[in-house]
Design a protein around this motif. Structure first.
Motif, PDB file in Angstrom:
ATOM      1  N   TYR A 126       4.503   8.327 -15.482  1.00 49.03           N
ATOM      2  CA  TYR A 126       5.101   9.519 -14.892  1.00 49.03           C
ATOM      3  C   TYR A 126       5.521  10.468 -16.000  1.00 49.03           C
ATOM      4  O   TYR A 126       5.612  10.089 -17.178  1.00 49.03           O
ATOM      5  CB  TYR A 126       6.326   9.150 -14.032  1.00 49.03           C
ATOM      6  CG  TYR A 126       7.505   8.683 -14.862  1.00 49.03           C
ATOM      7  CD1 TYR A 126       8.548   9.548 -15.180  1.00 49.03           C
ATOM      8  CD2 TYR A 126       7.564   7.380 -15.363  1.00 49.03           C
ATOM      9  CE1 TYR A 126       9.619   9.130 -15.965  1.00 49.03           C
ATOM     10  CE2 TYR A 126       8.636   6.955 -16.137  1.00 49.03           C
ATOM     11  CZ  TYR A 126       9.655   7.834 -16.442  1.00 49.03           C
ATOM     12  OH  TYR A 126      10.703   7.422 -17.224  1.00 49.03           O
ATOM     13  N   GLN A 135       3.663  12.469  -4.840  1.00 48.90           N
ATOM     14  CA  GLN A 135       3.896  12.357  -3.404  1.00 48.90           C
ATOM     15  C   GLN A 135       5.321  11.905  -3.110  1.00 48.90           C
ATOM     16  O   GLN A 135       5.961  12.393  -2.169  1.00 48.90           O
ATOM     17  CB  GLN A 135       2.887  11.390  -2.794  1.00 48.90           C
ATOM     18  CG  GLN A 135       1.465  11.917  -2.757  1.00 48.90           C
ATOM     19  CD  GLN A 135       0.491  10.927  -2.153  1.00 48.90           C
ATOM     20  OE1 GLN A 135       0.887   9.911  -1.592  1.00 48.90           O
ATOM     21  NE2 GLN A 135      -0.796  11.214  -2.266  1.00 48.90           N
ATOM     22  N   MET A 136       5.833  10.969  -3.908  1.00 44.93           N
ATOM     23  CA  MET A 136       7.224  10.536  -3.730  1.00 44.93           C
ATOM     24  C   MET A 136       8.191  11.691  -3.965  1.00 44.93           C
ATOM     25  O   MET A 136       9.134  11.891  -3.193  1.00 44.93           O
ATOM     26  CB  MET A 136       7.545   9.392  -4.695  1.00 44.93           C
ATOM     27  CG  MET A 136       6.987   8.051  -4.308  1.00 44.93           C
ATOM     28  SD  MET A 136       7.766   6.693  -5.231  1.00 44.93           S
ATOM     29  CE  MET A 136       7.307   7.104  -6.901  1.00 44.93           C
ATOM     30  N   MET A 138      -6.422   6.439  -3.778  1.00 45.62           N
ATOM     31  CA  MET A 138      -6.087   5.704  -2.563  1.00 45.62           C
ATOM     32  C   MET A 138      -7.269   5.644  -1.600  1.00 45.62           C
ATOM     33  O   MET A 138      -7.542   4.619  -0.989  1.00 45.62           O
ATOM     34  CB  MET A 138      -4.882   6.346  -1.879  1.00 45.62           C
ATOM     35  CG  MET A 138      -3.608   6.270  -2.695  1.00 45.62           C
ATOM     36  SD  MET A 138      -3.123   4.565  -3.077  1.00 45.62           S
ATOM     37  CE  MET A 138      -2.741   3.953  -1.444  1.00 45.62           C
ATOM     38  N   LEU A 158       2.673   2.171 -13.902  1.00 47.53           N
ATOM     39  CA  LEU A 158       2.685   3.534 -13.369  1.00 47.53           C
ATOM     40  C   LEU A 158       3.230   4.504 -14.422  1.00 47.53           C
ATOM     41  O   LEU A 158       4.320   4.302 -14.963  1.00 47.53           O
ATOM     42  CB  LEU A 158       3.550   3.590 -12.107  1.00 47.53           C
ATOM     43  CG  LEU A 158       3.691   4.959 -11.438  1.00 47.53           C
ATOM     44  CD1 LEU A 158       2.346   5.438 -10.917  1.00 47.53           C
ATOM     45  CD2 LEU A 158       4.704   4.884 -10.302  1.00 47.53           C
ATOM     46  N   GLN A 189      -1.198  -0.129   0.799  1.00 52.02           N
ATOM     47  CA  GLN A 189      -0.162   0.806   0.359  1.00 52.02           C
ATOM     48  C   GLN A 189       1.234   0.223   0.551  1.00 52.02           C
ATOM     49  O   GLN A 189       2.106   0.370  -0.315  1.00 52.02           O
ATOM     50  CB  GLN A 189      -0.283   2.131   1.125  1.00 52.02           C
ATOM     51  CG  GLN A 189      -1.578   2.891   0.850  1.00 52.02           C
ATOM     52  CD  GLN A 189      -2.668   2.565   1.842  1.00 52.02           C
ATOM     53  OE1 GLN A 189      -2.888   1.410   2.202  1.00 52.02           O
ATOM     54  NE2 GLN A 189      -3.377   3.601   2.306  1.00 52.02           N
ATOM     55  N   ALA A 227      -0.756  12.383  -8.102  1.00 52.68           N
ATOM     56  CA  ALA A 227      -0.995  11.173  -7.307  1.00 52.68           C
ATOM     57  C   ALA A 227       0.290  10.653  -6.654  1.00 52.68           C
ATOM     58  O   ALA A 227       1.108  11.430  -6.168  1.00 52.68           O
ATOM     59  CB  ALA A 227      -1.672  10.104  -8.156  1.00 52.68           C
ATOM     60  N   ASN A 228       0.465   9.336  -6.647  1.00 52.96           N
ATOM     61  CA  ASN A 228       1.528   8.708  -5.856  1.00 52.96           C
ATOM     62  C   ASN A 228       2.927   9.156  -6.267  1.00 52.96           C
ATOM     63  O   ASN A 228       3.796   9.350  -5.413  1.00 52.96           O
ATOM     64  CB  ASN A 228       1.428   7.191  -5.965  1.00 52.96           C
ATOM     65  CG  ASN A 228       0.175   6.649  -5.310  1.00 52.96           C
ATOM     66  OD1 ASN A 228      -0.427   7.301  -4.469  1.00 52.96           O
ATOM     67  ND2 ASN A 228      -0.227   5.456  -5.700  1.00 52.96           N
ATOM     68  N   ARG A 273       2.114  -2.394  -2.065  1.00 50.43           N
ATOM     69  CA  ARG A 273       2.496  -1.820  -3.356  1.00 50.43           C
ATOM     70  C   ARG A 273       3.940  -1.355  -3.352  1.00 50.43           C
ATOM     71  O   ARG A 273       4.601  -1.346  -4.390  1.00 50.43           O
ATOM     72  CB  ARG A 273       1.560  -0.666  -3.718  1.00 50.43           C
ATOM     73  CG  ARG A 273       0.281  -1.124  -4.410  1.00 50.43           C
ATOM     74  CD  ARG A 273      -0.509   0.049  -4.923  1.00 50.43           C
ATOM     75  NE  ARG A 273      -1.270   0.683  -3.863  1.00 50.43           N
ATOM     76  CZ  ARG A 273      -2.507   0.332  -3.528  1.00 50.43           C
ATOM     77  NH1 ARG A 273      -3.113  -0.637  -4.164  1.00 50.43           N
ATOM     78  NH2 ARG A 273      -3.139   0.945  -2.559  1.00 50.43           N
ATOM     79  N   LEU A 274       4.430  -0.943  -2.201  1.00 46.53           N
ATOM     80  CA  LEU A 274       5.811  -0.474  -2.112  1.00 46.53           C
ATOM     81  C   LEU A 274       6.817  -1.609  -1.979  1.00 46.53           C
ATOM     82  O   LEU A 274       7.976  -1.464  -2.348  1.00 46.53           O
ATOM     83  CB  LEU A 274       5.961   0.477  -0.919  1.00 46.53           C
ATOM     84  CG  LEU A 274       5.353   1.867  -1.058  1.00 46.53           C
ATOM     85  CD1 LEU A 274       5.380   2.579   0.282  1.00 46.53           C
ATOM     86  CD2 LEU A 274       6.074   2.676  -2.122  1.00 46.53           C
ATOM     87  N   ARG A 319      -2.809   0.234   6.731  1.00 42.18           N
ATOM     88  CA  ARG A 319      -2.292   0.662   5.431  1.00 42.18           C
ATOM     89  C   ARG A 319      -1.583  -0.485   4.714  1.00 42.18           C
ATOM     90  O   ARG A 319      -0.608  -0.279   3.990  1.00 42.18           O
ATOM     91  CB  ARG A 319      -1.333   1.843   5.610  1.00 42.18           C
ATOM     92  CG  ARG A 319      -2.001   3.086   6.203  1.00 42.18           C
ATOM     93  CD  ARG A 319      -0.985   4.163   6.552  1.00 42.18           C
ATOM     94  NE  ARG A 319      -0.286   4.663   5.378  1.00 42.18           N
ATOM     95  CZ  ARG A 319      -0.711   5.668   4.632  1.00 42.18           C
ATOM     96  NH1 ARG A 319      -1.865   6.267   4.912  1.00 42.18           N
ATOM     97  NH2 ARG A 319      -0.017   6.078   3.592  1.00 42.18           N
TER      98      ARG A 319
END
Length: 326
Positions: free
Chosen positions: A173, A183-184, A78, A171, A276, A179-180, A279-280, A273
């Motif tokens: 997982y 964080q979630m 990021m 993405l 970011q 990473a992201n 992306r959401l 931002r």
């Protein structure tokens, strides 16, 4: 049985791939920068040369793989602190990748599987899931470097006859994720209110073991040669759905605040931002029909089971007690 070399073998996907290859009876060599004690059954080769410089000269005698799966890369971050991020990405992801391909070809490898990224194509789907034929429009240095590595490899394959296979995951997982995605999970586990209750943008995901299984297929199936494949879990969740699912599996219900996406974008612009927030709040769905049709591949693990396994790992490593609720 094939002999397969995996670069980046001690990373999240690399470990899963090595396990999958060993289960299928393949001989597995690992090219890593530092030793990983838990890669049991894998022959490790440490090469610390920056961007794979000196790789061909350092290649160990007796290591003659049929195929190389190239996972090692400079990954997207990021906030990149490199003085010249684009040059750094090119050095590793383009120039370094070609060094590995040349060295592998010199040692007799006939196939090179390159793990690219859906970011080599786009950051959003524009209303239509991204297929392998979607015109590429990478928007950052990471995506640009991956796209240029793809092009360089296609040319290398045409010039030398080496079989090239490109795989573009969205993405990723799974247990050990960073990473992201981590964080979630942290935000959900800590009960932090998230202003994402009205975000219905859908995002494709791929579980580590599913990606590893697809890479195994791409490394060994004769019909994979000289093709590009998108890989997903075949189920796209909205951001709000994903957070609620994580909360369910963490036994920590997600606290989602219903804020309209347009207000989130405005706030993101004011806070610097915007990327970011985009992306959401925008969809990034991936069309993975080609790998089904060409190779007969389907994800062996459902998205729900993948999220459960990831949450189970998180609970065990972060001291969270309790069982998730279905």
């Amino acid at each position: 049985m094939s002999s397969i070399l995996v670069t980046g073998a001690n990373g999240l996907v690399g470990r899963a791939l090595c396990r999958a290859l060993l289960r299928e009876g393949h001989e597995v060599n690992a090219l890593v920068r530092q030793r990983a004690a838990d890669l049991t059954g894998v022959r490790e080769w440490i090469h610390a040369g920056a961007d794979f410089t000196g790789l061909e000269q350092a290649w160990p005698q007796g290591c003659t793989p049929d195929c190389v799966v190239h996972l090692a890369a400079r990954v997207h971050v990021m906030r990149d602190e490199a003085p010249d991020p684009l040059a750094a990405f090119v050095a590793t992801n383009v120039d370094g990748t070609l060094r590995v391909a040349r060295a592998a070809l010199a040692r007799g490898a006939r196939r090179f599987v390159f793990v690219s990224s859906i970011k080599a194509v786009a950051e959003s789907d524009g209303g239509v899931p991204l297929s392998e034929s979607t015109p590429p429009l990478p928007l950052d240095a990471y995506g640009w470097s991956k796209r240029n590595a793809e092009e360089a490899l296609w040319q290398f394959g045409r010039d030398t006859g080496m079989e090239i296979v490109v795989v573009r995951p969205p993405l990723v997982y799974g247990p050990g994720v960073r990473a992201n995605f981590l964080q979630m999970m942290n935000a959900v586990a800590r009960g932090i209110p998230l202003p994402l209750g009205l975000v219905d943008a859908r995002r494709s995901l791929v579980y580590t073991d599913n990606l590893a299984d697809a890479l195994l297929r791409c490394a060994t199936h004769e019909r994979a040669a000289n093709l590009c494949f998108h890989v997903t879990d075949d189920e796209d969740l909205s951001v709000a759905q994903l957070l609620r699912a994580l909360g369910r599996h963490l036994a920590k219900p997600a606290r989602l605040v219903p804020v309209p996406p347009r207000l989130l974008r405005m706030a993101g612009a004011l806070a610097g931002r915007s990327a970011q927030i985009e992306r959401l709040t925008t969809s990034l769905r991936v069309d993975a029909s080609r790998i089904r049709e060409q190779l007969g591949w389907y994800p062996p693990t459902t998205l729900e089971a993948g999220l459960e396994a990831t949450a189970r790992w998180y609970r065990s490593t972060h001291g969270i007690r309790g069982e998730h609720k279905s």
